[in-house]
Design a protein around this motif. Structure first.
Motif, mmCIF file in Angstrom:
data_model
loop_
_atom_site.group_PDB
_atom_site.id
_atom_site.type_symbol
_atom_site.label_atom_id
_atom_site.label_comp_id
_atom_site.label_asym_id
_atom_site.label_seq_id
_atom_site.Cartn_x
_atom_site.Cartn_y
_atom_site.Cartn_z
ATOM 1 N N LYS A 96 -24.829 34.964 19.999
ATOM 2 C CA LYS A 96 -26.079 34.509 19.389
ATOM 3 C C LYS A 96 -27.156 35.533 19.707
ATOM 4 C CE LYS A 96 -28.045 31.553 22.993
ATOM 5 N NZ LYS A 96 -28.608 30.248 23.275
ATOM 6 N N VAL A 97 -28.162 35.555 18.873
ATOM 7 C CA VAL A 97 -29.286 36.468 19.060
ATOM 8 C C VAL A 97 -30.417 35.685 19.720
ATOM 9 C CG1 VAL A 97 -30.997 37.906 17.892
ATOM 10 C CG2 VAL A 97 -28.630 37.881 17.093
ATOM 11 N N THR A 98 -30.963 36.242 20.795
ATOM 12 C CA THR A 98 -32.095 35.622 21.488
ATOM 13 C C THR A 98 -33.246 36.626 21.530
ATOM 14 O OG1 THR A 98 -31.383 36.360 23.674
ATOM 15 C CG2 THR A 98 -30.585 34.206 22.946
ATOM 16 N N LEU A 99 -34.423 36.120 21.879
ATOM 17 C CA LEU A 99 -35.597 36.970 22.038
ATOM 18 C C LEU A 99 -35.871 37.149 23.523
ATOM 19 C CD1 LEU A 99 -37.943 35.376 19.356
ATOM 20 C CD2 LEU A 99 -36.484 37.372 19.119
ATOM 21 N N VAL A 100 -35.975 38.376 23.969
ATOM 22 C CA VAL A 100 -36.351 38.679 25.347
ATOM 23 C C VAL A 100 -37.834 39.027 25.329
ATOM 24 C CG1 VAL A 100 -35.979 40.157 27.347
ATOM 25 C CG2 VAL A 100 -34.033 39.445 25.936
ATOM 26 N N VAL A 101 -38.637 38.145 25.912
ATOM 27 C CA VAL A 101 -40.094 38.226 25.831
ATOM 28 C C VAL A 101 -40.623 39.238 26.842
ATOM 29 C CG1 VAL A 101 -42.236 36.912 26.060
ATOM 30 C CG2 VAL A 101 -40.213 35.838 25.046
ATOM 31 N N SER A 102 -41.417 40.173 26.355
ATOM 32 C CA SER A 102 -42.048 41.150 27.234
ATOM 33 C C SER A 102 -43.521 40.823 27.466
ATOM 34 C CB SER A 102 -41.925 42.554 26.645
ATOM 35 O OG SER A 102 -42.496 42.599 25.353
ATOM 36 N N GLN A 103 -44.119 40.093 26.520
ATOM 37 C CA GLN A 103 -45.534 39.741 26.623
ATOM 38 C C GLN A 103 -45.727 38.368 25.995
ATOM 39 O OE1 GLN A 103 -48.007 42.577 24.575
ATOM 40 N NE2 GLN A 103 -49.518 42.525 26.198
ATOM 41 N N LEU A 104 -46.492 37.503 26.664
ATOM 42 C CA LEU A 104 -46.752 36.157 26.171
ATOM 43 C C LEU A 104 -48.225 35.851 26.333
ATOM 44 C CD1 LEU A 104 -44.670 33.014 26.565
ATOM 45 C CD2 LEU A 104 -47.022 32.929 27.313
ATOM 46 N N THR A 105 -48.831 35.296 25.289
ATOM 47 C CA THR A 105 -50.235 34.895 25.329
ATOM 48 C C THR A 105 -50.320 33.416 24.995
ATOM 49 O OG1 THR A 105 -50.900 37.080 24.551
ATOM 50 C CG2 THR A 105 -52.535 35.318 24.378
ATOM 51 N N LEU A 106 -50.994 32.654 25.861
ATOM 52 C CA LEU A 106 -51.223 31.239 25.595
ATOM 53 C C LEU A 106 -52.358 31.138 24.589
ATOM 54 C CD1 LEU A 106 -51.040 29.970 29.268
ATOM 55 C CD2 LEU A 106 -49.307 29.640 27.498
ATOM 56 N N LEU A 107 -52.098 30.479 23.468
ATOM 57 C CA LEU A 107 -53.106 30.371 22.416
ATOM 58 C C LEU A 107 -53.852 29.052 22.459
ATOM 59 C CD1 LEU A 107 -51.138 31.921 19.435
ATOM 60 C CD2 LEU A 107 -52.810 33.020 20.927
ATOM 61 N N GLY A 108 -53.331 28.089 23.145
ATOM 62 C CA GLY A 108 -53.984 26.793 23.217
ATOM 63 C C GLY A 108 -53.068 25.785 23.860
ATOM 64 N N GLY A 109 -53.555 24.550 23.939
ATOM 65 C CA GLY A 109 -52.772 23.495 24.544
ATOM 66 C C GLY A 109 -51.698 22.987 23.618
ATOM 67 N N SER A 110 -51.162 21.823 23.954
ATOM 68 C CA SER A 110 -50.132 21.212 23.132
ATOM 69 C C SER A 110 -50.760 20.692 21.849
ATOM 70 C CB SER A 110 -49.467 20.067 23.884
ATOM 71 O OG SER A 110 -50.367 18.989 24.019
ATOM 72 N N GLN A 111 -49.929 20.351 20.881
ATOM 73 C CA GLN A 111 -50.404 19.818 19.602
ATOM 74 C C GLN A 111 -51.247 18.577 19.844
ATOM 75 O OE1 GLN A 111 -49.732 21.170 16.409
ATOM 76 N NE2 GLN A 111 -51.286 19.744 15.778
ATOM 77 N N ASN A 112 -50.833 17.704 20.760
ATOM 78 C CA ASN A 112 -51.590 16.492 21.054
ATOM 79 C C ASN A 112 -52.965 16.823 21.613
ATOM 80 O OD1 ASN A 112 -49.509 14.875 20.183
ATOM 81 N ND2 ASN A 112 -48.628 14.660 22.219
ATOM 82 N N ASN A 113 -53.058 17.792 22.510
ATOM 83 C CA ASN A 113 -54.343 18.187 23.074
ATOM 84 C C ASN A 113 -55.253 18.747 21.990
ATOM 85 O OD1 ASN A 113 -53.542 17.427 25.614
ATOM 86 N ND2 ASN A 113 -52.995 19.494 26.267
ATOM 87 N N GLN A 114 -54.694 19.535 21.063
ATOM 88 C CA GLN A 114 -55.511 20.089 19.997
ATOM 89 C C GLN A 114 -55.979 18.998 19.054
ATOM 90 O OE1 GLN A 114 -53.481 23.382 18.174
ATOM 91 N NE2 GLN A 114 -54.065 24.757 19.833
ATOM 92 N N ASN A 115 -55.113 18.032 18.741
ATOM 93 C CA ASN A 115 -55.529 16.921 17.884
ATOM 94 C C ASN A 115 -56.650 16.132 18.543
ATOM 95 O OD1 ASN A 115 -53.868 17.449 15.730
ATOM 96 N ND2 ASN A 115 -52.245 16.065 16.397
ATOM 97 N N ASN A 116 -56.547 15.902 19.863
ATOM 98 C CA ASN A 116 -57.602 15.178 20.572
ATOM 99 C C ASN A 116 -58.919 15.940 20.492
ATOM 100 O OD1 ASN A 116 -55.851 13.131 21.238
ATOM 101 N ND2 ASN A 116 -55.409 13.945 23.272
ATOM 102 N N ALA A 117 -58.880 17.255 20.664
ATOM 103 C CA ALA A 117 -60.101 18.060 20.586
ATOM 104 C C ALA A 117 -60.681 18.017 19.178
ATOM 105 C CB ALA A 117 -59.806 19.503 20.987
ATOM 106 N N GLN A 118 -59.837 18.082 18.156
ATOM 107 C CA GLN A 118 -60.317 18.016 16.779
ATOM 108 C C GLN A 118 -60.918 16.648 16.494
ATOM 109 O OE1 GLN A 118 -56.690 19.144 14.789
ATOM 110 N NE2 GLN A 118 -57.342 21.263 14.582
ATOM 111 N N ASN A 119 -60.310 15.591 17.017
ATOM 112 C CA ASN A 119 -60.831 14.238 16.810
ATOM 113 C C ASN A 119 -62.226 14.116 17.410
ATOM 114 O OD1 ASN A 119 -58.504 13.483 15.523
ATOM 115 N ND2 ASN A 119 -57.623 12.447 17.290
ATOM 116 N N GLN A 120 -62.434 14.713 18.582
ATOM 117 C CA GLN A 120 -63.747 14.643 19.207
ATOM 118 C C GLN A 120 -64.775 15.383 18.364
ATOM 119 O OE1 GLN A 120 -63.154 16.088 23.171
ATOM 120 N NE2 GLN A 120 -62.115 14.235 23.847
ATOM 121 N N ARG A 121 -64.396 16.527 17.778
ATOM 122 C CA ARG A 121 -65.328 17.295 16.949
ATOM 123 C C ARG A 121 -65.715 16.537 15.693
ATOM 124 N NH1 ARG A 121 -62.063 21.794 18.411
ATOM 125 N NH2 ARG A 121 -60.916 21.620 16.472
ATOM 126 N N THR A 122 -64.777 15.747 15.130
ATOM 127 C CA THR A 122 -65.076 15.030 13.886
ATOM 128 C C THR A 122 -65.574 13.615 14.150
ATOM 129 O OG1 THR A 122 -62.789 14.274 13.681
ATOM 130 C CG2 THR A 122 -63.374 16.347 12.562
#
Length: 156
Positions: A96-122
């Motif tokens: 099988k082919v896998t990805l060997v990660v050399s660099q990782l950037t966190l772009l944000g929290g989990s989907q639930n955390n982002q939905n909660n933040a969006q709910n607060q904004r609206t």
């Protein structure tokens, strides 16, 4: 003679919490699966998400340092290289082919955390995020495998 290029850059969400293990020599190995979505039109002309899933590995101190943040739903960007793994199972050769990660950037929290933040904004207290009229009117571009672009943007 030019050498081959093996570079992958993706953004997506983790499908499960990262799993941290240690090799016999003591090296840390973090393993996770990344889901990457793209918008396509189905047979009825409706926009739907199509997901691709990629097994990823990260090694060494980087794996130890970032593992605690790699939770299911976390949005990340990775730079990686493709690596083909080989093994034998019940007398059958497997790979099988896998990805060997050399660099990782966190772009944000989990989907639930982002939905909660969006709910607060609206101003919504509970439930799922409802897009504004402007967001609802924005359709993704038609994807037929060829991206349209302005040729005047090419620097040469």
């Amino acid at each position: 003679m030019a050498s081959d290029l093996n570079v992958v850059a993706l953004t997506g969400r983790l499908t499960r919490d990262s799993e941290l293990k240690y090799a016999n020599i003591g090296m840390a190995i973090a393993r996770f699966t990344l889901a990457v979505n793209r918008k396509i039109k189905d047979a009825n002309g409706q926009w739907v998400d199509e997901a691709s899933f990629f097994d990823c590995s990260m090694f060494g101190k980087s794996a130890e340092g970032v593992n605690q943040y790699l939770l299911k739903g976390t949005h990340v960007a990775i730079n990686a290289e493709l690596r083909q793994e080989h093994w034998e199972k019940d007398g059958q050769k497997q790979s099988k082919v896998t990805l060997v990660v050399s660099q990782l950037t966190l772009l944000g929290g989990s989907q639930n955390n982002q939905n909660n933040a969006q709910n607060q904004r609206t101003g919504q207290q509970t439930g799922k995020y409802s897009p504004t009229p402007q967001e609802r009117s924005t359709e993704p571009p038609v994807s037929n495998g060829v991206e349209e672009f302005d040729e005047s943007q090419i620097p040469f």
